[in-house]
Design a protein around this motif. Structure first.
Motif: not given
Length: 412
Positions: A372-380
């Motif tokens: 239920w937590l919204k992911t808005t982006g990310g990366g390596v």
């Protein structure tokens, strides 16, 4: 025993219950009122061959590897970060020195980054078991001696090698933190205990006497509530053993599987779990969480036992829809070839640059939030070779680590 000594460093945690851990709060600012929080994990390879060497290396601001690791963190700028393979010391000196001499000092043109809160606690690595755990006919109890790591509760040449530390811009609720360093492997229902093929008895690689002391976690598992506004997000961190360096019994592969399974059961509120203070049960239903760490398991390639990491990726309570990636990882796979050419997984998701002969580059490091937590982006953090910042990741022998920092931005 240094593992039973309690250290309360800062006034912010002075009222916390006495237990074997270190949490500190330094003078620093933290972001307020932001909806987006960046969580990260980084196996930084800040481990050393002898006890005290990491403290020595971080005591001055001139250690080349530490400067590069700090710059990577400064470039990525996580709000909360787990560092794997960071040698533990009972006073938390290394953790303080890395903050003071490296993170808080701009590196390579990057802006300094400050973390008001940090947490470290003992690891099972390098603690003598008193048993011949690799069944080679010798019980090694002298730290640093050949074979000592294989007979220790977790592989390590001395107590605390390859430990963990967490840095946070948000308060760590130490009073309600839970550690699971001493949870016994045999106490997990249906544990994948290894079998000695030379005998008729099942699951008997370890004797009953050995299983009475053998701990599930090769390092440790922590549940650290991070206070973000009015909410607490449980940062669930660990570093399962690599599923290699064993024999046909696959004792490390099976242990890796069950170390990963621990969090899968924990977020299901499994009742069999107990922590180091004797409190029972898993995470309460509905509590927000983020699982992070070097899981040493790829969903498609490598030597994992069964579908080890799928226990988290396919979990009904975990949001794994967004997969952090990088162009640098895809480029490295193509340039290095070797075992990478036989992989079935998309190389852009790799997070570790391993030997080209075997196992090749893999996705080993994860940041996995609650459903239920919204992911808005990310990366390596794995720049292309043409990027000036590729000097930070480099090629073997690496200036930083064979792993890459992985981050996820969450909206709370």
């Amino acid at each position: 025993m240094i593992f039973r000594r309690v250290l309360a460093v800062a006034a912010a945690v002075a009222l916390a219950p006495l237990w074997a851990g270190t949490a500190t709060a330094d003078n620093d600012h933290r972001s307020k009122g932001s909806e987006k929080v960046r969580f990260a994990t980084f196996n930084a390879s800040l481990n050393r061959n002898a006890e005290g060497d990491l403290v020595r290396d971080l005591s001055t601001p001139a250690n080349t590897q530490a400067k590069v690791i700090a710059e990577i963190i400064q470039r990525a700028r996580p709000d909360v970060v787990l560092i794997n393979e960071f040698d533990y010391d009972e006073n938390g000196t290394a953790a303080r020195l890395f903050e003071q001499n490296y993170l808080s000092v701009g590196q390579g043109g990057a802006k300094p980054i400050s973390y008001r809160y940090r947490f470290t606690a003992p690891s099972n690595t390098g603690i003598a078991s008193g048993f011949d755990l690799n069944n080679n006919g010798a019980t090694v109890t002298t730290p640093g001696a050949p074979g000592y790591g294989d007979d220790a509760l977790g592989f390590g040449n001395f107590p605390g090698q390859y430990g963990l530390v967490v840095y946070s811009k948000y308060p760590i609720d130490v009073r309600n933190a839970r550690t699971f360093q001493k949870f016994l492997w045999k106490d997990m229902p249906g544990a994948l205990l290894p079998d000695d093929a030379a005998t008729a008895a099942p699951a008997d690689w370890y004797s009953a006497e050995e299983l009475a002391v053998f701990r599930l976690s090769s390092k440790t598992h922590w549940d650290l509530p991070i206070r973000i506004g009015k909410e607490s997000v449980h940062f669930l961190v660990s570093h399962p053993t690599p599923p290699t360096f064993d024999g046909a019994e696959d004792r490390n592969g099976r242990r890796n599987h069950d170390e990963i399974r621990f969090w899968a059961d924990y977020v299901r509120s499994a009742g069999y779990i107990y922590d180091d203070r004797g409190r029972r049960g898993g995470l309460k239903p509905g509590e927000p969480f983020v699982i992070a760490g070097d899981e040493n398991a790829d969903p498609n390639d490598g030597d994992s036992y069964g579908q080890a990491i799928q226990q988290l990726l396919d979990h009904p309570k975990i949001n794994s829809r967004f997969t952090p990636s990088s162009d640098g990882a895809a480029e490295a796979s193509a340039l290095q070839g070797g075992a990478n050419t036989t992989h079935t997984g998309d190389p852009k998701y790799d997070t570790a640059d391993f030997a080209d002969t075997a196992p090749g580059n893999l996705r080993a490091d994860y940041v996995l939030p609650a459903k239920w937590l919204k992911t808005t982006g990310g990366g390596v953090f794995w720049p292309l070779s043409s990027d000036p910042l590729s000097r930070l990741s480099g090629v073997f022998p690496f200036p930083s680590s064979d792993h890459r920092l992985v981050w996820l931005d969450l909206k709370l």
